[in-house]
Design a protein around this motif. Structure first.
Motif, PDB file in Angstrom:
ATOM      1  N   LEU A 376       0.803  -1.221   0.000  1.00  0.00           N
ATOM      2  CA  LEU A 376       0.000   0.000   0.000  1.00  0.00           C
ATOM      3  C   LEU A 376       0.839   1.276   0.000  1.00  0.00           C
ATOM      4  CD1 LEU A 376      -2.638  -1.166   2.619  1.00  0.00           C
ATOM      5  CD2 LEU A 376      -2.961  -0.978   0.150  1.00  0.00           C
ATOM      6  N   VAL A 380       0.306   4.895  -2.239  1.00  0.00           N
ATOM      7  CA  VAL A 380       0.105   6.165  -1.540  1.00  0.00           C
ATOM      8  C   VAL A 380       1.112   7.197  -2.035  1.00  0.00           C
ATOM      9  CG1 VAL A 380       0.283   7.335   0.697  1.00  0.00           C
ATOM     10  CG2 VAL A 380      -0.944   5.171   0.520  1.00  0.00           C
ATOM     11  N   ARG A 381       2.371   6.782  -2.158  1.00  0.00           N
ATOM     12  CA  ARG A 381       3.405   7.703  -2.643  1.00  0.00           C
ATOM     13  C   ARG A 381       3.083   8.190  -4.047  1.00  0.00           C
ATOM     14  NH1 ARG A 381       7.301   6.987  -6.065  1.00  0.00           N
ATOM     15  NH2 ARG A 381       7.149   4.704  -6.006  1.00  0.00           N
ATOM     16  N   LEU A 410       1.705  12.737   4.365  1.00  0.00           N
ATOM     17  CA  LEU A 410       2.102  11.407   3.902  1.00  0.00           C
ATOM     18  C   LEU A 410       2.086  10.399   5.047  1.00  0.00           C
ATOM     19  CD1 LEU A 410       3.269   9.661   1.533  1.00  0.00           C
ATOM     20  CD2 LEU A 410       5.518  10.129   2.524  1.00  0.00           C
ATOM     21  N   THR A 413      -1.604   9.768   6.234  1.00  0.00           N
ATOM     22  CA  THR A 413      -2.338   9.018   5.210  1.00  0.00           C
ATOM     23  C   THR A 413      -1.854   7.577   5.144  1.00  0.00           C
ATOM     24  OG1 THR A 413      -2.630  11.034   3.897  1.00  0.00           O
ATOM     25  CG2 THR A 413      -2.951   8.927   2.768  1.00  0.00           C
ATOM     26  N   SER A 414      -0.556   7.386   5.179  1.00  0.00           N
ATOM     27  CA  SER A 414       0.002   6.032   5.106  1.00  0.00           C
ATOM     28  C   SER A 414      -0.448   5.185   6.294  1.00  0.00           C
ATOM     29  CB  SER A 414       1.530   6.091   5.056  1.00  0.00           C
ATOM     30  OG  SER A 414       1.976   6.780   3.913  1.00  0.00           O
ATOM     31  N   VAL A 417      -4.300   4.457   5.925  1.00  0.00           N
ATOM     32  CA  VAL A 417      -4.590   3.484   4.868  1.00  0.00           C
ATOM     33  C   VAL A 417      -4.167   2.080   5.282  1.00  0.00           C
ATOM     34  CG1 VAL A 417      -3.927   2.765   2.538  1.00  0.00           C
ATOM     35  CG2 VAL A 417      -4.548   5.142   2.975  1.00  0.00           C
ATOM     36  N   THR A 418      -2.970   1.950   5.851  1.00  0.00           N
ATOM     37  CA  THR A 418      -2.481   0.616   6.217  1.00  0.00           C
ATOM     38  C   THR A 418      -3.269   0.025   7.389  1.00  0.00           C
ATOM     39  OG1 THR A 418      -0.729   1.670   7.545  1.00  0.00           O
ATOM     40  CG2 THR A 418      -0.154   0.958   5.325  1.00  0.00           C
TER      41      THR A 418
END
Length: 455
Positions: A376, A380-381, A410, A413-414, A417-418
């Motif tokens: 993921l 995202v990046r 970043l 969000t990371s 999301v994870t």
């Protein structure tokens, strides 16, 4: 009985690894943008790979803990092996399959060199078979984090053989196992990567599994000495190691990480488990607050692996000192409040219990989180890179842009999301697998299945 405190440690170990990889992705994104800003995540995060060391210690402890009361023999060995194999392989195959599909798609759209970089000379079919069945090879498995599962399957195979022997002999077996590894190292058989079975047998990080198993034997024997103090010291020791340790060299990849990270992780597992078994989880409040404050201090120093020794030493001293003072302050405040205003302490209990359960829930997701996050972080990046092409969005999405907003966006969000993906994976993939294989295990071995989150 599942130990919630150990689930908390599992969750923290997984988050440490995730933060380590988010930092790597942050640095990559800055470089891809042609900028030279340092990542925001430095300090203790630069050594976040130590989450693996904590996982290995926990694994050794859990193997001993969940087999307490099992009778020695072939039936118990097969029962244990079935439980471990069905716990690891099905979910591993899901995510290893997904990353393989991603590689195939990349190759189809013009990135034919992707497989070659990953395989490092291994023939494709052989590489995939070894990856999916977690067999040692010269390249990491198709999903890179799977290298740790190669070791886990070795641990499980060795422990399956131990279950053929009465439990009273286990300590001697573990000591002999450790002596074999040390002897192999003395004869030059130790390597920084387990590329074959010889390197796997003599890999120093196996000592962390052995230390965790010894802790399990000690706790099952009723040994619980100064659990609170041991936990405080272990948390500070691990924070100090994470802050101080510098470059990832060959020594660190072999015996170095056993000393720097394995030993404090062993004490941490001992402390968390004994505190819960004795009903004294209140000690985890000063431990958690002190460790969190120390971690924040470590981040403020903005250390990287290449930082000079004097900088790392100074940061470590300040980090540990402030963390220790915070722990003492919480202990003192808790004692005073308990004497003068016990009703206030009781009123705070539900809040601490909620936090405790929430952290344990992340521990339930930890295996899914560990396997899914590498798939993921790259998307995202790339999504950030696309959004950064819009000029007015650049301050938030262009990594390396002046100011911290892009870095924070970043990281948040990371993580979001994870964690969401891990929760969904656990709920709809991992947990149904555990329940299904647990029922099959019950029929095959005439026993009740394990609790859903045990591993």
């Amino acid at each position: 009985m599942k130990l919630q405190s150990i689930q908390i440690l599992r969750g923290l170990a997984a988050l440490l690894v995730v933060l380590y990889h988010i930092r790597a992705m942050e640095a990559l994104a800055i470089g891809r943008n042609g900028l030279s800003e340092m990542p925001l995540l430095n300090g203790f995060v630069t050594n976040g790979f130590a989450g693996v060391d904590l996982f290995f210690v926990i694994s050794g402890f859990i193997m001993v803990y969940v087999t307490e009361g099992m009778r020695a023999g072939i039936r118990s060995s097969l029962d244990f092996l079935f439980a471990r194999v069905t716990r690891i392989f099905p979910l591993w195959w899901v995510f290893a399959g997904l990353i393989s599909v991603m590689f195939v798609i990349n190759g189809a759209i013009g990135f034919e060199d992707v497989w070659n970089r990953v395989r490092q000379g291994e023939p494709l079919v052989s590489y995939l078979v070894k990856s999916f069945f977690l067999v040692p090879q010269t390249a990491p498995p198709v999903l890179g984090v799977g290298w740790t599962l190669v070791h886990e399957m070795y641990f499980y195979a060795a422990f399956t053989l131990m279950l053929l022997v009465p439990r009273r002999f286990w300590l001697w077996i573990l000591l002999a196992w450790g002596a074999m590894i040390a002897g192999g190292s003395a004869f030059g058989l130790t390597k920084p990567f387990a590329a074959d079975y010889s390197a796997l047998l003599f890999y120093p990080m196996t000592m962390e599994f052995i230390m965790g198993a010894v802790v399990g034997l000690a706790i099952s024997s009723g040994i619980a000495w100064r659990s609170g103090i041991v936990t405080l010291v272990a948390a500070l020791w691990l924070t100090a190691s994470l802050t101080f340790q510098g470059m990832e060299d060959v020594n660190l990849l072999m015996w170095g990480r056993v000393v720097w990270f394995g030993l404090p992780c062993t004490l941490l597992v001992y402390g968390f488990a004994t505190l819960e078994l004795s009903g004294r989880q209140a000690w985890l409040v000063p431990v958690g607050i002190g460790a969190l404050i120390a971690a924040m201090i470590s981040l403020l120093y903005n250390l990287v692996a290449e930082s000079p020794f004097s900088d790392r030493l100074g940061a470590t001293i300040v980090t540990v000192t402030v963390g220790a003072l915070a722990m003492l302050a919480v202990l003192w405040a808790g004692w005073l409040a308990g004497q003068a205003r016990p009703d206030r302490i009781r009123a705070m209990t539900p809040g601490f219990q909620t936090a405790y359960r929430s952290l344990a829930r992340v521990g339930d997701w930890s295996f899914s989180l560990y396997l899914c996050h590498p798939l993921l972080l790259a998307p995202v990046r790339m999504a950030f890179a696309e959004a950064a092409k819009v000029p007015w969005l650049a301050p938030v999405f262009q990594l390396g842009h002046a100011g911290p907003f892009d870095n924070i966006a970043l990281i948040v969000t990371s993580l979001a999301v994870t964690l969401l993906a891990a929760a969904l994976s656990y709920r709809f993939i991992e947990r149904p697998m555990i329940i299904g294989f647990g029922k099959l295990r019950e029929r095959l071995f005439d026993r009740k299945p394990e609790p859903v989150a045990a591993s």
